[in-house]
Design a protein around this motif. Structure first.
Motif, mmCIF file in Angstrom:
data_model
loop_
_atom_site.group_PDB
_atom_site.id
_atom_site.type_symbol
_atom_site.label_atom_id
_atom_site.label_comp_id
_atom_site.label_asym_id
_atom_site.label_seq_id
_atom_site.Cartn_x
_atom_site.Cartn_y
_atom_site.Cartn_z
ATOM 1 N N PHE A 178 -43.238 -25.709 65.198
ATOM 2 C CA PHE A 178 -42.823 -26.093 63.863
ATOM 3 C C PHE A 178 -41.339 -25.768 63.697
ATOM 4 C CE2 PHE A 178 -42.757 -25.253 59.135
ATOM 5 C CZ PHE A 178 -42.838 -26.590 58.782
ATOM 6 N N VAL A 179 -40.544 -26.790 63.431
ATOM 7 C CA VAL A 179 -39.090 -26.645 63.356
ATOM 8 C C VAL A 179 -38.688 -25.585 62.333
ATOM 9 C CG1 VAL A 179 -36.933 -27.812 62.765
ATOM 10 C CG2 VAL A 179 -38.660 -29.003 64.120
ATOM 11 N N GLY A 180 -39.299 -25.597 61.147
ATOM 12 C CA GLY A 180 -38.912 -24.679 60.084
ATOM 13 C C GLY A 180 -39.046 -23.221 60.485
ATOM 14 N N HIS A 181 -40.157 -22.875 61.130
ATOM 15 C CA HIS A 181 -40.375 -21.488 61.527
ATOM 16 C C HIS A 181 -39.398 -21.059 62.619
ATOM 17 C CE1 HIS A 181 -42.157 -17.719 62.634
ATOM 18 N NE2 HIS A 181 -42.241 -18.147 63.872
ATOM 19 N N ILE A 182 -39.257 -21.888 63.644
ATOM 20 C CA ILE A 182 -38.378 -21.527 64.766
ATOM 21 C C ILE A 182 -36.927 -21.466 64.290
ATOM 22 C CG2 ILE A 182 -37.589 -22.154 67.082
ATOM 23 C CD1 ILE A 182 -40.553 -21.194 66.926
ATOM 24 N N ALA A 183 -36.521 -22.384 63.418
ATOM 25 C CA ALA A 183 -35.151 -22.370 62.896
ATOM 26 C C ALA A 183 -34.889 -21.089 62.099
ATOM 27 C CB ALA A 183 -34.898 -23.595 62.032
ATOM 28 N N LEU A 184 -35.847 -20.682 61.268
ATOM 29 C CA LEU A 184 -35.689 -19.451 60.499
ATOM 30 C C LEU A 184 -35.548 -18.249 61.432
ATOM 31 C CD1 LEU A 184 -35.637 -18.172 57.661
ATOM 32 C CD2 LEU A 184 -38.130 -17.953 57.841
ATOM 33 N N HIS A 185 -36.347 -18.200 62.472
ATOM 34 C CA HIS A 185 -36.279 -17.120 63.459
ATOM 35 C C HIS A 185 -34.899 -17.096 64.131
ATOM 36 C CE1 HIS A 185 -37.783 -14.449 66.687
ATOM 37 N NE2 HIS A 185 -36.957 -15.165 67.443
ATOM 38 N N GLU A 186 -34.431 -18.254 64.555
ATOM 39 C CA GLU A 186 -33.132 -18.322 65.233
ATOM 40 C C GLU A 186 -31.983 -17.975 64.290
ATOM 41 O OE1 GLU A 186 -32.802 -18.510 68.536
ATOM 42 O OE2 GLU A 186 -34.989 -18.576 68.581
ATOM 43 N N LEU A 187 -32.085 -18.367 63.028
ATOM 44 C CA LEU A 187 -31.058 -17.975 62.057
ATOM 45 C C LEU A 187 -31.044 -16.461 61.864
ATOM 46 C CD1 LEU A 187 -31.362 -20.851 59.474
ATOM 47 C CD2 LEU A 187 -29.374 -20.329 60.898
ATOM 48 N N GLY A 188 -32.209 -15.829 62.010
ATOM 49 C CA GLY A 188 -32.244 -14.365 61.977
ATOM 50 C C GLY A 188 -31.356 -13.779 63.062
ATOM 51 N N HIS A 189 -31.389 -14.390 64.251
ATOM 52 C CA HIS A 189 -30.501 -13.933 65.327
ATOM 53 C C HIS A 189 -29.037 -14.141 64.955
ATOM 54 C CE1 HIS A 189 -33.687 -13.001 68.049
ATOM 55 N NE2 HIS A 189 -34.081 -14.258 68.197
ATOM 56 N N PHE B 298 -27.781 -13.745 62.215
ATOM 57 C CA PHE B 298 -27.429 -12.625 61.343
ATOM 58 C C PHE B 298 -27.680 -11.280 62.028
ATOM 59 C CE2 PHE B 298 -27.670 -16.001 58.241
ATOM 60 C CZ PHE B 298 -26.600 -15.704 57.415
ATOM 61 N N SER B 299 -27.744 -11.309 63.353
ATOM 62 C CA SER B 299 -27.829 -10.113 64.211
ATOM 63 C C SER B 299 -29.185 -9.424 64.227
ATOM 64 C CB SER B 299 -26.732 -9.103 63.849
ATOM 65 O OG SER B 299 -25.471 -9.703 63.990
ATOM 66 N N LEU B 300 -30.243 -10.070 63.772
ATOM 67 C CA LEU B 300 -31.577 -9.493 63.909
ATOM 68 C C LEU B 300 -32.078 -9.751 65.326
ATOM 69 C CD1 LEU B 300 -33.309 -10.472 60.538
ATOM 70 C CD2 LEU B 300 -32.049 -8.384 61.108
ATOM 71 N N ARG C 71 -44.203 -10.887 61.478
ATOM 72 C CA ARG C 71 -42.804 -10.893 61.054
ATOM 73 C C ARG C 71 -42.074 -12.110 61.602
ATOM 74 N NH1 ARG C 71 -40.382 -4.876 61.032
ATOM 75 N NH2 ARG C 71 -38.544 -6.099 60.526
ATOM 76 N N THR C 72 -41.077 -12.555 60.871
ATOM 77 C CA THR C 72 -40.267 -13.709 61.267
ATOM 78 C C THR C 72 -39.617 -13.493 62.622
ATOM 79 O OG1 THR C 72 -39.791 -14.068 58.937
ATOM 80 C CG2 THR C 72 -38.382 -15.218 60.520
ATOM 81 N N MET C 73 -39.194 -12.275 62.901
ATOM 82 C CA MET C 73 -38.465 -11.998 64.126
ATOM 83 C C MET C 73 -39.370 -11.617 65.299
ATOM 84 S SD MET C 73 -35.567 -12.980 63.289
ATOM 85 C CE MET C 73 -34.863 -12.710 64.898
#
Length: 159
Positions: free
Chosen positions: A79-90, A92-94, A105-107
């Motif tokens: 699912f694009v939305g979930h994977i994109a949110l996870h990658e955006l976490g990276h 922001f240095s998560l 958890r998202t990460m």
């Protein structure tokens, strides 16, 4: 200003880029991405100041299939939305989490557990708040009032 893709993937080029890689996944930017990586975020930092200079996000379209419609959750696609949110976490240095207690958890570092989750888990929100603290309202008000005081002392008068 927005411009066209310059074709310089995986290089420090002044552009934050997000895109799908449909071929040659393992050789993007000479990073040797694993075929098993659903997506990868690469960030560059100034080595003297540790300031983040640029971040590129790559989605593996060569070895994985994707979907955007939540009606398709039964498929083996990502699912694009979930994977994109996870990658955006990276971005922001998560970092990835791999302990099973973090599986909601998202990460969480393994895909497929929450195919359609597009909200930040409270633990991920707490990590972002720790990394990027926002001053309390009273602190903001103090600095605003102090700024007005110093402007007045310096002889500044609004036009």
């Amino acid at each position: 200003p927005l411009g066209g893709f310059d074709g310089d993937w995986g290089a420090l080029n002044g552009d934050n880029e997000i895109g799908w890689v449909e071929s040659d996944w393992t050789s993007v930017g000479n990073f040797n991405f694993s075929e098993n990586a659903i997506a990868v975020t690469v960030s560059w930092y100034d080595t003297a100041t540790f300031v983040q200079l640029e971040t590129d996000i790559f989605f593996n379209g060569e070895y994985f299939s994707w979907y955007t419609d939540t009606d398709d959750s039964g498929s083996e696609s990502q699912f694009v939305g979930h994977i994109a949110l996870h990658e955006l976490g990276h971005a922001f240095s998560l970092t990835d989490l791999y302990d099973s207690v973090d599986s909601t958890r998202t990460m969480y570092g393994y895909g497929g557990f929450r195919n359609e989750d597009t909200t930040l888990h409270p633990g991920d929100v707490a990590a972002l708040e720790y990394a990027y603290p926002i001053p309390e309202p009273m602190t903001i008000m103090f600095f605003a009032l102090a700024g007005l005081f110093f402007r007045k002392k310096a002889g500044f008068s609004p036009q």
